[in-house]
Enzyme design. Structure first.
Site, PDB file in Angstrom:
ATOM      1  CG  ASP A  86       4.877  -3.189  -5.071  1.00 28.82           C
ATOM      2  OD1 ASP A  86       5.476  -4.240  -5.329  1.00 28.82           O
ATOM      3  OD2 ASP A  86       5.397  -2.254  -4.442  1.00 28.82           O
ATOM      4  CG  ASN A  87       7.572  -0.560  -7.467  1.00 30.07           C
ATOM      5  OD1 ASN A  87       6.827   0.012  -6.676  1.00 30.07           O
ATOM      6  ND2 ASN A  87       8.748  -1.029  -7.118  1.00 30.07           N
ATOM      7  N   GLY A  92       0.820  -1.205   0.000  1.00 31.42           N
ATOM      8  CA  GLY A  92       0.000   0.000   0.000  1.00 31.42           C
ATOM      9  C   GLY A  92       0.852   1.251   0.000  1.00 31.42           C
TER      10      GLY A  92
END
Length: 492
Positions: free
Chosen positions: A249-250, A85
């Site tokens: 997540d990137n 997150g």
């Protein structure tokens, strides 16, 4: 700077946590992008307003802001990491600029429920690097998040050493990542997964909404993301850009370069180059990047399977990656070589040159720019000495001479091609100035002493990377020997 609540907020509280930024003591201006400000429709004197400084540092909220931190999950270095997150970022809201709607986010604004024992801060060093590189890639024509400004503070932050804090105000049409989809898929929250897919289609891929049923629309979304990601990776590879930490997540759902950490524009060309000091296995080495992007797309497809009509539908969407990447990369390499019409044999011609560069780890940016300067005269005369600046960067001169003769034949075979057009095509494709690590390090060290003129000078050159700007020879020069010792890690 007035904002409105972000559309992302409409997805509901399963997607985020509301909270305010944590103030920083004694904030000061570090850098500001006029180009990004224009995208937002801001007045040019905005950064010199004290109230704006407070908002950009997290000490106050802009009018209309509704700050929140979003939740996502992801694979990090190939391993499922669980819930992640926005651990140090807050989405403040949206602002409509003259041509688009932009999300406005603070990075380094303090801890959130997703900080995983972190302090939620960013340091001046990493903030300057992100500010410069996001704007530099945009100027190079590469899709990227943008950076409006950086503010600093004397507040201490511990990384490998004690550093000072900073905040980047960054912009994007959306900060949604592959990891947002993985989060809800792994938790079996299929209603939220569907809502997220519908949201992205409605606001960012409206062409996918034309399909008659939900599964077809999601498959069309996966295909569109696959194509954008392939084209982004082709641009990275053509420029010699290493991201350094391509975790899921990137990865932007919009095909943007996002999350600037241990990135690097290569000095010496080496397909095995690892720019991330934390990457012990070399998973994210330069030559691995296209394959890792494909692997990440498989993770996205896996997350979307509950919304699709089986694995075959996902596989059909993903099959577009390799041909689109290869075609896009070859198109860019052809432009770097001044070639106009694609021909059979172009890939072999480019590969042979890249092999020569790799064998000697030749300065990638300088070689291509030097090749651009001599192409017109070489094409006319056939004398390899016209390519002297590029040739001087290589020791295998006989191998280069043989290659150059085949290149000249290929240049002359192009219909409607002239030596002058070839040179201009090459100069528009081969930048003179990129954000090398040693250039960034120099402006960081100056900024740590509250000296910002070097940053402004470098920023101005990066805004026109293809131009022959006066008094910028030092910014286009070979990297000094000490540059190879600069270690950039995931904490960067």
């Amino acid at each position: 700077m007035e904002l409105q609540s972000s559309r992302f907020e409409s997805l509901g509280t399963a997607f985020y946590t509301r909270l305010r930024p944590q103030p920083l003591p004694e904030p000061y201006w570090v850098g500001y992008s006029d180009a990004a400000a224009t995208e937002l429709g801001l007045h040019t004197d905005w950064p010199y307003d004290g109230a704006s400084l407070a908002c950009a540092s997290g000490n106050a909220l802009p009018p209309g802001a509704s700050p929140l931190a979003s939740v996502y999950s992801g694979h990090q270095f190939g391993v499922w990491a669980g819930q992640l997150g926005d651990g140090r970022a807050l989405l403040l809201g949206e602002r409509r600029g003259p041509e688009a709607l932009w999300e406005v986010q603070l990075k380094g604004s303090g801890p959130t429920p997703y900080s995983r024992m972190g302090d939620g801060r960013a340091v001046l060093r990493s903030s300057i690097r992100e500010f410069l590189c996001s704007e530099a890639l945009h100027a190079l024509g590469v899709p990227s998040t943008r950076a409006l400004c950086v503010t600093g503070s004397p507040a201490p932050v511990r990384r490998e050493r004690i550093e000072t804090a900073a905040v980047v105000t960054r912009l994007a049409p959306s900060f949604i990542r592959f990891g947002h989809f993985e989060h809800f898929a792994q938790r079996g929250q299929h209603a939220e997964l569907q809502a997220l897919a519908d949201f992205v289609i409605a606001h960012h891929y409206p062409e996918c909404a034309a399909w008659p049923n939900p599964a077809q629309r999601v498959a069309a979304l996966l295909e569109a993301v696959t194509v954008r990601t392939a084209e982004l990776l082709a641009q990275w590879q053509a420029l010699g850009f290493c991201h350094g930490v391509m975790n899921t997540d990137n990865m932007s759902i919009l095909g943007l370069t996002i999350d600037y950490g241990p990135f690097q524009f290569m000095d010496g060309f080496d397909p095995q180059h690892i720019c991330n000091h934390s990457d012990d296995s070399g998973r994210y080495a330069f030559g691995q990047q296209p394959g890792i992007a494909h692997w990440n797309l498989y993770c996205l497809a896996q997350a979307l399977l509950p919304l699709l009509d089986g694995t075959q539908q996902a596989a059909e969407a993903l099959r577009h990656y390799k041909p689109r990447f290869e075609a896009a990369l070859q198109q860019r390499l052809n432009a770097k070589l001044g070639l106009n019409e694609p021909r059979a044999g172009d890939a072999a011609l480019a590969d042979e040159l890249l092999s020569l560069l790799a064998a000697e780890q030749t300065d990638y940016t300088r070689f291509w720019r030097s090749l651009s300067e001599g192409v017109a005269e070489f094409s006319l005369s056939g004398r390899v000495t016209e390519l002297g600046a590029a040739r001087a960067l290589l020791q295998q001169t006989d191998a280069f001479n043989n290659w150059a003769r085949r290149w000249r034949e290929r240049l002359q075979s192009d219909a409607a091609q002239t030596p002058e057009l070839a040179r201009e095509r090459m100069r528009r494709s081969n930048p003179r100035v990129v954000l090398r690590n040693h250039l960034a390090q120099a402006v960081i060290e100056a900024a740590e002493q509250r000296q910002f003129e070097p940053l402004q000078r470098l920023q101005a050159a990066l805004a026109q990377p293809y131009a022959d700007l006066p008094d910028c020879d030092d910014l286009a020069a070979e990297a000094p020997a000490w540059a190879a010792q600069i270690a950039i890690s995931c904490s960067s």
